[in-house]
Design an enzyme around this catalytic site. Structure first.
Site, PDB file in Angstrom:
ATOM      1  N   LYS A  21       0.631  -0.931  -0.029  1.00 30.95           N
ATOM      2  CA  LYS A  21      -0.170   0.029  -0.082  1.00 30.95           C
ATOM      3  C   LYS A  21       0.823   0.903  -0.145  1.00 30.95           C
ATOM      4  O   LYS A  21       0.269   2.406  -0.859  1.00 30.95           O
ATOM      5  CB  LYS A  21      -0.586  -0.231   1.488  1.00 30.95           C
ATOM      6  CG  LYS A  21      -1.372   1.177   1.159  1.00 30.95           C
ATOM      7  CD  LYS A  21      -2.871   0.491   2.216  1.00 30.95           C
ATOM      8  CE  LYS A  21      -2.291   1.072   3.697  1.00 30.95           C
ATOM      9  NZ  LYS A  21      -3.018   2.012   4.304  1.00 30.95           N
ATOM     10  N   SER A  22       1.599   1.311   0.348  1.00 27.67           N
ATOM     11  CA  SER A  22       2.670   2.253   0.869  1.00 27.67           C
ATOM     12  C   SER A  22       3.665   2.932  -0.618  1.00 27.67           C
ATOM     13  O   SER A  22       3.666   4.140  -0.558  1.00 27.67           O
ATOM     14  CB  SER A  22       3.792   2.171   2.474  1.00 27.67           C
ATOM     15  OG  SER A  22       3.167   2.945   3.333  1.00 27.67           O
ATOM     16  N   ARG A  26       3.211   5.806  -3.699  1.00 32.27           N
ATOM     17  CA  ARG A  26       4.159   6.332  -3.199  1.00 32.27           C
ATOM     18  C   ARG A  26       4.065   6.496  -5.692  1.00 32.27           C
ATOM     19  O   ARG A  26       4.765   7.286  -5.706  1.00 32.27           O
ATOM     20  CB  ARG A  26       5.109   6.589  -2.986  1.00 32.27           C
ATOM     21  CG  ARG A  26       5.379   7.115  -1.666  1.00 32.27           C
ATOM     22  CD  ARG A  26       6.591   6.160  -0.884  1.00 32.27           C
ATOM     23  NE  ARG A  26       6.137   6.613   1.007  1.00 32.27           N
ATOM     24  CZ  ARG A  26       5.267   6.618   1.852  1.00 32.27           C
ATOM     25  NH1 ARG A  26       4.487   5.505   1.579  1.00 32.27           N
ATOM     26  NH2 ARG A  26       5.319   6.795   2.693  1.00 32.27           N
ATOM     27  N   GLY A  93      -5.233   8.302   4.977  1.00 32.76           N
ATOM     28  CA  GLY A  93      -4.125   9.059   5.313  1.00 32.76           C
ATOM     29  C   GLY A  93      -2.909   9.226   4.682  1.00 32.76           C
ATOM     30  O   GLY A  93      -2.793  10.353   4.308  1.00 32.76           O
ATOM     31  N   SER A 166       7.050   9.423  11.859  1.00 33.52           N
ATOM     32  CA  SER A 166       6.278   9.421  10.126  1.00 33.52           C
ATOM     33  C   SER A 166       6.554   9.463   9.011  1.00 33.52           C
ATOM     34  O   SER A 166       6.870  10.687   9.054  1.00 33.52           O
ATOM     35  CB  SER A 166       4.998  10.627  10.618  1.00 33.52           C
ATOM     36  OG  SER A 166       4.007  10.671   9.451  1.00 33.52           O
ATOM     37  N   ASP A 313       2.622  -1.302  11.685  1.00 33.12           N
ATOM     38  CA  ASP A 313       1.153  -1.125  11.886  1.00 33.12           C
ATOM     39  C   ASP A 313       0.858  -3.050  12.151  1.00 33.12           C
ATOM     40  O   ASP A 313      -0.340  -2.911  11.686  1.00 33.12           O
ATOM     41  CB  ASP A 313       0.899  -1.052   9.890  1.00 33.12           C
ATOM     42  CG  ASP A 313       0.676   0.353   9.822  1.00 33.12           C
ATOM     43  OD1 ASP A 313       0.537   1.189  10.083  1.00 33.12           O
ATOM     44  OD2 ASP A 313       1.055   0.506   7.941  1.00 33.12           O
ATOM     45  N   ARG A 344      -6.344   1.869  18.006  1.00 34.51           N
ATOM     46  CA  ARG A 344      -6.400   0.275  17.820  1.00 34.51           C
ATOM     47  C   ARG A 344      -5.273  -0.054  19.392  1.00 34.51           C
ATOM     48  O   ARG A 344      -5.610  -1.762  19.712  1.00 34.51           O
ATOM     49  CB  ARG A 344      -4.789   0.444  16.717  1.00 34.51           C
ATOM     50  CG  ARG A 344      -4.839   0.888  15.892  1.00 34.51           C
ATOM     51  CD  ARG A 344      -4.222   0.128  14.422  1.00 34.51           C
ATOM     52  NE  ARG A 344      -4.830   0.351  13.173  1.00 34.51           N
ATOM     53  CZ  ARG A 344      -4.633   0.586  12.238  1.00 34.51           C
ATOM     54  NH1 ARG A 344      -2.739   0.849  12.270  1.00 34.51           N
ATOM     55  NH2 ARG A 344      -5.198   0.109  11.309  1.00 34.51           N
ATOM     56  N   ARG A 386      -7.202  -3.293   9.646  1.00 32.66           N
ATOM     57  CA  ARG A 386      -5.839  -3.879  10.605  1.00 32.66           C
ATOM     58  C   ARG A 386      -7.032  -4.889  11.739  1.00 32.66           C
ATOM     59  O   ARG A 386      -6.215  -5.860  11.631  1.00 32.66           O
ATOM     60  CB  ARG A 386      -5.352  -3.820  10.602  1.00 32.66           C
ATOM     61  CG  ARG A 386      -4.738  -2.995   9.590  1.00 32.66           C
ATOM     62  CD  ARG A 386      -2.702  -2.851   9.553  1.00 32.66           C
ATOM     63  NE  ARG A 386      -2.590  -1.633   8.539  1.00 32.66           N
ATOM     64  CZ  ARG A 386      -2.183  -2.023   7.531  1.00 32.66           C
ATOM     65  NH1 ARG A 386      -2.378  -3.104   6.534  1.00 32.66           N
ATOM     66  NH2 ARG A 386      -1.575  -1.038   6.434  1.00 32.66           N
TER      67      ARG A 386
HETATM   68  C1  S3P Z   1       1.958   5.293   5.973  1.00 29.11           C
HETATM   69  C2  S3P Z   1       3.460   5.407   7.445  1.00 29.11           C
HETATM   70  C3  S3P Z   1       3.333   4.989   8.098  1.00 29.11           C
HETATM   71  C4  S3P Z   1       1.336   3.696   8.760  1.00 29.11           C
HETATM   72  C5  S3P Z   1       0.439   3.879   7.794  1.00 29.11           C
HETATM   73  C6  S3P Z   1       1.496   3.875   6.047  1.00 29.11           C
HETATM   74  C7  S3P Z   1       2.687   5.758   5.047  1.00 29.11           C
HETATM   75  O1  S3P Z   1       1.891   6.037   9.209  1.00 29.11           O
HETATM   76  O2  S3P Z   1       0.795   3.892   9.687  1.00 29.11           O
HETATM   77  O3  S3P Z   1       0.283   2.599   7.521  1.00 29.11           O
HETATM   78  O4  S3P Z   1       2.055   5.187   3.526  1.00 29.11           O
HETATM   79  O5  S3P Z   1       3.054   6.354   4.927  1.00 29.11           O
HETATM   80  P1  S3P Z   1       2.660   7.299   9.929  1.00 29.11           P
HETATM   81  O6  S3P Z   1       3.678   7.519   9.036  1.00 29.11           O
HETATM   82  O7  S3P Z   1       1.414   8.346  10.444  1.00 29.11           O
HETATM   83  O8  S3P Z   1       3.401   6.743  11.244  1.00 29.11           O
END
Ligand code: S3P
Length: 426
Positions: A21-22, A26, A93, A166, A313, A344, A386
């Site tokens: 996903k991350s 990107r 987010g 973060s 996560d 969580r 999750r």
């Molecule tokens: C993520 C960063 C993390 C993670 C989220 C995905 C990302 O959040 O918990 O599921 O893709 O950069 P934080 O950067 O708020 O810790």
């Protein structure tokens, strides 16, 4: 949706994971800022990654689905279009925080919103440094919550120490820094996932990294094809299922094992897991491997300090693993878990205690005593993908039936989760 889960006598199987996903977010966002065309394969199929694509399309990016899990995206060379409507990041987010960094540097007005969960998540952490860079950005509740209204423009460089490790905040500022008039320095207290940095470097950005300090200068990016590795955060559910189940053998193929993401492997090994990484390779600047797990006798440990951003996560599913480990597991330094898609810490303590677990909440983590025999119960996902998947794995190990209310939220990151669970034999 209400989903029932019953125990299995045996777990045996071979699973290919959805795209990370991350990395998917990107690959789409960075390529939309680049010049040229990119092909992205194994793009994450979940709702979150689709939210990113929808927002990028509203910003004028041409995206075509060229195969089942493959898309072609034409970059804009940082020339996005003013969206005609509000940008909806859904539950994601990452979409909201990364895109805020992008549109802050564009000469137009955007509004970013999301679902009720996302609209309750803290945005002050991005609003404050973006304002310092010169963006006109505001949010509800005195600039702390979405929706965000962003009047983009010319940004100045910034020297900023992140208050929390973060990757979303770091990436937001790196992306804003790309369109600033001078360099920006971003300092992180502990390293979080580094996918943005890796991809920016491959795409030709002027970015230097020294320890946990990054210096980014205004740059043009060159589009880059990406083959997205399988998502270790989705794989973690099967890894834990394989180690806690008394009769199991699971092979999880094509897992992204980047150092900044693989904390779950390190933690489970420290707990005594029989876990082997096979066929290690590097694809598109990210380490990948196949993970083989078998039944293991786990022991409780302390999970705290610098490993936390590397397992952030995976802590809900590690809480499940801890219920089956001998002795006490202590999770500390994880207050960020309270401001994810749901709280969580609260959700996992409440639901696993309903199933006969012994979990106590602390301000920044959990104390978990094991081993416990869990029993089936009626549980809630708290609308968090999750949490839902963690409870499903707990249910697989419990006596009797577990019923999870709000189980449809697994589609946020892993639409085929229930199908894959069904396929695991036994
Ligand atoms: C993520 C960063 C993390 C993670 C989220 C995905 C990302 O959040 O918990 O599921 O893709 O950069 P934080 O950067 O708020 O810790």
């Amino acid at each position: 949706m209400r989903q029932g889960v019953t125990p299995r006598r045996r777990l045996d199987g071979d699973i290919s994971l959805p795209g990370d996903k991350s990395i998917s977010h990107r690959a789409a966002i960075l390529n939309s800022l680049a010049y040229g065309t990119a092909v992205i394969s194994n793009y994450g199929p979940g709702e979150d990654c689709l939210s990113t694509l929808r927002c990028l399309a509203s910003l004028g990016i041409e995206i075509t689905q060229t195969a089942a899990d493959q898309l072609t995206l034409v970059g804009s060379d940082r020339d996005l279009k003013e969206p005609a409507n509000v940008l909806d990041a859904g539950n994601s987010g990452t979409t909201m925080r990364l895109l805020a960094g992008v549109v802050a540097g564009q000469q137009f007005h955007s509004i970013l919103t999301g679902d009720p969960s996302l609209r309750s998540r803290p945005m002050g952490r991005i609003i404050e440094p973006l304002q310092r860079m010169g963006a006109t950005i505001h949010g509800r509740r005195r600039d702390t919550l979405p929706p965000l209204s962003i009047l983009g423009g010319t940004l100045q460089g910034l020297d900023y120490a992140l208050p929390v490790p973060s990757a979303q905040l770091k990436s937001c500022l790196l992306l804003a820094g790309l369109s600033a008039t001078e360099k920006s320095v971003i300092r992180e207290p502990t390293q979080s996932r580094d996918h943005t940095e890796r991809m920016l470097i491959i795409m030709g950005a002027s970015l230097t990294i020294l320890g946990n300090t990054m210096t980014v200068s205004p740059s043009r990016l060159k589009a880059q094809d990406v083959v997205v590795p399988g998502d270790i955060s989705s794989g973690a559910f099967w890894i834990v299922a394989g180690v806690v189940h008394p009769d199991s053998r699971l092979l999880i193929r094509n897992v992204g094992i980047n150092q900044t993401r693989r904390g779950v492997i390190d933690v489970l090994r420290q707990m005594g897991a029989n876990l082997h990484i096979k066929n290690e390779r590097v694809e598109g600047g990210e380490e990948v491997g196949d993970i083989y797990v078998t039944s293991s006798d786990l022991e409780g440990i302390e999970i705290s300090g610098p490993v936390i951003p590397r397992v952030i996560d995976e802590l809900p599913i590690l809480a499940v693993a801890a219920c089956f480990a001998k002795g006490k597991t202590l999770i500390r330094d994880a207050a960020e878990l309270r401001i994810k898609e749901t709280d969580r810490i609260r959700a996992m303590a409440l639901e696993l205690n309903r199933m006969g677990g012994d979990l106590q909440e602390t301000a920044d983590g959990l104390v978990i005593n094991g081993p416990k025999t869990l029993h089936g119960a009626r549980c809630s996902s708290h609308g968090d993908h999750r949490v839902a998947m963690s409870l499903a794995i707990a249910g697989l190990m419990a006596t009797g039936e577990t019923v999870i209310d709000g189980a449809e939220c697994t589609a946020v990151s892993y639409p085929k989760f229930w199908e894959h669970l069904e396929s695991l034999g036994g």
